[in-house]
Design a protein around this motif. Sequence first.
Motif, PDB file in Angstrom:
ATOM      1  N   TYR A  67       0.845  -1.204   0.000  1.00 20.86           N
ATOM      2  CA  TYR A  67       0.000   0.000   0.000  1.00 20.86           C
ATOM      3  C   TYR A  67       0.873   1.244   0.000  1.00 20.86           C
ATOM      4  O   TYR A  67       0.628   2.208  -0.736  1.00 20.86           O
ATOM      5  N   ARG A  68       1.922   1.237   0.802  1.00 19.87           N
ATOM      6  CA  ARG A  68       2.836   2.378   0.873  1.00 19.87           C
ATOM      7  C   ARG A  68       3.543   2.588  -0.459  1.00 19.87           C
ATOM      8  O   ARG A  68       3.715   3.742  -0.907  1.00 19.87           O
ATOM      9  N   HIS A  69       3.953   1.498  -1.083  1.00 15.13           N
ATOM     10  CA  HIS A  69       4.652   1.613  -2.362  1.00 15.13           C
ATOM     11  C   HIS A  69       3.730   2.166  -3.449  1.00 15.13           C
ATOM     12  O   HIS A  69       4.162   2.933  -4.321  1.00 15.13           O
ATOM     13  N   THR A  70       2.434   1.820  -3.380  1.00 14.59           N
ATOM     14  CA  THR A  70       1.487   2.230  -4.414  1.00 14.59           C
ATOM     15  C   THR A  70       1.004   3.664  -4.220  1.00 14.59           C
ATOM     16  O   THR A  70       0.937   4.448  -5.182  1.00 14.59           O
ATOM     17  N   PHE A  71       0.686   4.030  -2.966  1.00 18.12           N
ATOM     18  CA  PHE A  71       0.044   5.325  -2.716  1.00 18.12           C
ATOM     19  C   PHE A  71       0.967   6.324  -2.017  1.00 18.12           C
ATOM     20  O   PHE A  71       0.555   7.435  -1.707  1.00 18.12           O
ATOM     21  N   GLY A  72       2.172   5.913  -1.714  1.00 16.32           N
ATOM     22  CA  GLY A  72       3.105   6.840  -1.090  1.00 16.32           C
ATOM     23  C   GLY A  72       3.101   6.699   0.427  1.00 16.32           C
ATOM     24  O   GLY A  72       2.211   6.093   1.030  1.00 16.32           O
ATOM     25  N   SER A  73       4.117   7.337   1.059  1.00 16.65           N
ATOM     26  CA  SER A  73       4.276   7.216   2.507  1.00 16.65           C
ATOM     27  C   SER A  73       3.805   8.446   3.267  1.00 16.65           C
ATOM     28  O   SER A  73       3.926   8.493   4.492  1.00 16.65           O
ATOM     29  N   THR A 121     -10.323  12.534   5.135  1.00 19.88           N
ATOM     30  CA  THR A 121     -11.079  11.435   5.741  1.00 19.88           C
ATOM     31  C   THR A 121     -11.296  10.304   4.726  1.00 19.88           C
ATOM     32  O   THR A 121     -11.248   9.123   5.077  1.00 19.88           O
ATOM     33  N   GLU A 122     -11.517  10.669   3.474  1.00 21.45           N
ATOM     34  CA  GLU A 122     -11.782   9.646   2.467  1.00 21.45           C
ATOM     35  C   GLU A 122     -10.586   8.706   2.281  1.00 21.45           C
ATOM     36  O   GLU A 122     -10.738   7.499   2.072  1.00 21.45           O
ATOM     37  N   ASP A 123      -9.354   9.279   2.375  1.00 24.44           N
ATOM     38  CA  ASP A 123      -8.162   8.456   2.204  1.00 24.44           C
ATOM     39  C   ASP A 123      -8.036   7.438   3.337  1.00 24.44           C
ATOM     40  O   ASP A 123      -7.671   6.275   3.115  1.00 24.44           O
ATOM     41  N   TRP A 124      -8.312   7.903   4.551  1.00 22.01           N
ATOM     42  CA  TRP A 124      -8.248   6.986   5.695  1.00 22.01           C
ATOM     43  C   TRP A 124      -9.328   5.900   5.591  1.00 22.01           C
ATOM     44  O   TRP A 124      -9.089   4.743   5.935  1.00 22.01           O
ATOM     45  N   THR A 125     -10.505   6.327   5.124  1.00 22.66           N
ATOM     46  CA  THR A 125     -11.586   5.349   4.952  1.00 22.66           C
ATOM     47  C   THR A 125     -11.218   4.308   3.899  1.00 22.66           C
ATOM     48  O   THR A 125     -11.425   3.097   4.085  1.00 22.66           O
ATOM     49  N   ALA A 126     -10.651   4.776   2.815  1.00 21.30           N
ATOM     50  CA  ALA A 126     -10.242   3.860   1.745  1.00 21.30           C
ATOM     51  C   ALA A 126      -9.151   2.913   2.224  1.00 21.30           C
ATOM     52  O   ALA A 126      -9.167   1.705   1.920  1.00 21.30           O
ATOM     53  N   MET A 127      -8.191   3.443   2.974  1.00 18.10           N
ATOM     54  CA  MET A 127      -7.121   2.583   3.491  1.00 18.10           C
ATOM     55  C   MET A 127      -7.671   1.543   4.471  1.00 18.10           C
ATOM     56  O   MET A 127      -7.284   0.366   4.436  1.00 18.10           O
ATOM     57  N   GLY A 128      -8.594   1.992   5.346  1.00 19.36           N
ATOM     58  CA  GLY A 128      -9.185   1.052   6.298  1.00 19.36           C
ATOM     59  C   GLY A 128      -9.950  -0.054   5.604  1.00 19.36           C
ATOM     60  O   GLY A 128      -9.870  -1.234   5.998  1.00 19.36           O
ATOM     61  N   THR A 129     -10.689   0.324   4.569  1.00 21.19           N
ATOM     62  CA  THR A 129     -11.435  -0.680   3.809  1.00 21.19           C
ATOM     63  C   THR A 129     -10.486  -1.670   3.132  1.00 21.19           C
ATOM     64  O   THR A 129     -10.712  -2.886   3.138  1.00 21.19           O
ATOM     65  N   ALA A 130      -9.419  -1.133   2.551  1.00 20.12           N
ATOM     66  CA  ALA A 130      -8.448  -1.997   1.873  1.00 20.12           C
ATOM     67  C   ALA A 130      -7.761  -2.940   2.855  1.00 20.12           C
ATOM     68  O   ALA A 130      -7.613  -4.149   2.600  1.00 20.12           O
ATOM     69  N   MET A 131      -7.331  -2.390   3.998  1.00 16.80           N
ATOM     70  CA  MET A 131      -6.650  -3.231   5.000  1.00 16.80           C
ATOM     71  C   MET A 131      -7.588  -4.300   5.565  1.00 16.80           C
ATOM     72  O   MET A 131      -7.182  -5.444   5.793  1.00 16.80           O
ATOM     73  N   ALA A 132      -8.853  -3.909   5.789  1.00 15.23           N
ATOM     74  CA  ALA A 132      -9.825  -4.883   6.316  1.00 15.23           C
ATOM     75  C   ALA A 132     -10.056  -6.002   5.317  1.00 15.23           C
ATOM     76  O   ALA A 132     -10.147  -7.184   5.671  1.00 15.23           O
ATOM     77  N   GLY A 133     -10.142  -5.629   4.035  1.00 16.23           N
ATOM     78  CA  GLY A 133     -10.350  -6.640   3.006  1.00 16.23           C
ATOM     79  C   GLY A 133      -9.174  -7.583   2.850  1.00 16.23           C
ATOM     80  O   GLY A 133      -9.341  -8.747   2.494  1.00 16.23           O
ATOM     81  N   ILE A 134      -7.969  -7.054   3.133  1.00 16.30           N
ATOM     82  CA  ILE A 134      -6.770  -7.894   3.013  1.00 16.30           C
ATOM     83  C   ILE A 134      -6.531  -8.705   4.272  1.00 16.30           C
ATOM     84  O   ILE A 134      -6.328  -9.925   4.237  1.00 16.30           O
ATOM     85  N   TYR A 135      -6.549  -8.009   5.426  1.00 17.99           N
ATOM     86  CA  TYR A 135      -6.161  -8.676   6.678  1.00 17.99           C
ATOM     87  C   TYR A 135      -7.256  -9.578   7.243  1.00 17.99           C
ATOM     88  O   TYR A 135      -6.954 -10.513   8.004  1.00 17.99           O
TER      89      TYR A 135
END
Length: 225
Positions: free
Chosen positions: A28-34, A40-54
Amino acid sequence: MRKARTIAAEIVRVAFFLTILLAPVLLYRHTFGSHISTKTEDWTAMGTAMAGIYGPLLAVLTLVVLVFQVRLQAESGKHTFDQSHVQQANSDIAFYLEQLETALAMNHPLSGRSIGKYLRDTYAPRTTLDQLRDLHRVAAVVNEDYSKLFAAWSAYQSVVAGLQKVEAQPYIKTLASARQRATTVLTLEMCVSLDNFVWSLSEGSLKGPYLFSPLLRECSTDGGH
């Protein structure tokens, strides 16, 4: 050496699991930067992505851990069973050899010798199965007055047969110990005599194992002929 291999294997497992857990974050860091977003939308998107993966990943890891726990419990249970079985075998062997030692020291009135010396002189030098078959009646007479000999030696053979069925430690070690203890307590010649005596009395119907008699071992290898 074995301990070092075990430690190395554990390190590899830990590294493997850490890699799996960190891989989504690094991807995720490599794709979207560090950089840390303030949206708020970015955090929501990251949370959704992490939940779907983890979510599925942690479910799989939980299943793997449960499988390892079941395997460890099974191995622990088998180890406990093996130790209990071996301890009982050692106890039984000691008891039967003690009974035999006592019985063999008894006097044999007809020969003026101990029953042990009588059996040794009668059964140790035999070289053919026909000779043992001819001694069946003698064995039957001896068994009438000294039935403990047949009972204890055949019971010893039964314990040994159980140990022979498992090609693993500590059964192999206990089997070797059972042989050594018998020859130490009774002498090898006496063990040979008892093998031949039991075979003669049972007319070959008792299958042993006959660990000490060269004649009976050879016949077992040849199929009993």
